[in-house]
Design a protein around this motif. Structure first.
Motif, PDB file in Angstrom:
ATOM      1  N   ALA A  65       0.933  -1.143  -0.181  1.00 12.85           N
ATOM      2  CA  ALA A  65      -0.187  -0.045   0.061  1.00 12.85           C
ATOM      3  C   ALA A  65       0.799   1.205   0.020  1.00 12.85           C
ATOM      4  N   ILE A  66       0.357   2.426  -0.497  1.00 17.89           N
ATOM      5  CA  ILE A  66       1.059   3.679  -0.597  1.00 17.89           C
ATOM      6  C   ILE A  66       1.136   4.136   0.774  1.00 17.89           C
ATOM      7  N   ALA A  67       2.420   4.870   1.125  1.00 15.49           N
ATOM      8  CA  ALA A  67       2.714   5.542   2.494  1.00 15.49           C
ATOM      9  C   ALA A  67       1.771   6.953   2.353  1.00 15.49           C
ATOM     10  N   GLY A  68       1.358   7.286   3.652  1.00 18.06           N
ATOM     11  CA  GLY A  68       0.714   8.645   3.701  1.00 18.06           C
ATOM     12  C   GLY A  68       1.679   9.739   3.532  1.00 18.06           C
ATOM     13  N   GLY A  69       1.100  10.934   3.082  1.00 18.86           N
ATOM     14  CA  GLY A  69       2.043  12.129   2.845  1.00 18.86           C
ATOM     15  C   GLY A  69       2.506  12.843   4.108  1.00 18.86           C
ATOM     16  N   ASP A  70       3.640  13.450   3.959  1.00 19.26           N
ATOM     17  CA  ASP A  70       4.106  14.260   5.130  1.00 19.26           C
ATOM     18  C   ASP A  70       3.182  15.472   5.178  1.00 19.26           C
ATOM     19  N   GLY A  71       3.152  16.066   6.579  1.00 19.74           N
ATOM     20  CA  GLY A  71       2.330  17.462   6.739  1.00 19.74           C
ATOM     21  C   GLY A  71       3.386  18.524   6.149  1.00 19.74           C
TER      22      GLY A  71
END
Length: 194
Positions: A65-71
């Motif tokens: 699965a794809i990683a979450g984006g950085d803030g």
């Protein structure tokens, strides 16, 4: 027909929180505004009655699965990733394989009905940005949290046969007995005289 296979899955990592401060003309240090990271994608396994074999996993064994984006600054949160859905035939057993050879495989799910769903790997949670760490004593925290790592697993998929055919009686007696996967007798009869 492929009725047993190994696959490797990994859910998405959570995005990192950031340290950021507002930069305004009359407020050069106007306070923290670092946003949180987004959550990584989960991996779901879903039973689909339109499938009848595990052959597609012969050519692809790794699923990530794809990683979450950085803030980012201005309290903007990172993007939460989409979940990854893997469809399996009805009647598939999912076993988790341990890296420890002395540890037995563990049954994770038995997808026996159309639409049965299991979360095979939960995505990592996004980290907090520095705006989350403001207190009365610390108005300008230089602290942010990294995202949690995703979960990696090795799974063995085994497709149960819906009915096993067994022949009982003396050789050439022509007796047929159909036994269901739960052990119940589905049908019996004779093919004719020997």
């Amino acid at each position: 027909m492929i009725d047993s296979t190994l696959i490797h899955i990994r859910s998405g990592d959570g995005g990192n929180g950031v340290v950021s401060f507002r930069r305004e003309k009359f407020a050069p240090n106007g306070g923290p505004d670092g946003g949180d990271g987004g959550n990584g994608g989960d991996i779901f396994l879903i039973a689909d009655r339109t499938l009848n074999t595990l052959k597609k996993f012969q050519y692809r064994q790794r699923f990530e699965a794809i990683a979450g984006g950085d803030g980012s600054s201005k309290k903007r949160h990172g993007a939460t990733s989409d979940d990854l859905v893997i469809t399996l035939p009805v009647g598939t057993e999912v076993w988790e394989v341990s890296s420890d050879p002395e540890k037995a495989e563990e049954l994770m799910a038995d997808l026996s009905s159309d639409g049965d769903t299991v979360v095979a790997a939960k995505g990592g949670r996004g980290g907090h940005g520095n705006v989350r760490y403001v207190t009365s004593r610390n108005q300008e925290p230089m602290l942010a949290e990294g995202g949690q790592s995703g979960v990696g697993r090795e799974l063995r998929l085994e497709l149960k046969l819906l009915a096993d055919v067994g022949i009982i009686g003396m050789p050439n007696a022509g007796k047929i007995l159909v036994i269901g996967s739960g052990g119940e007798i589905l049908a019996e009869g004779e093919t004719g005289s020997p």
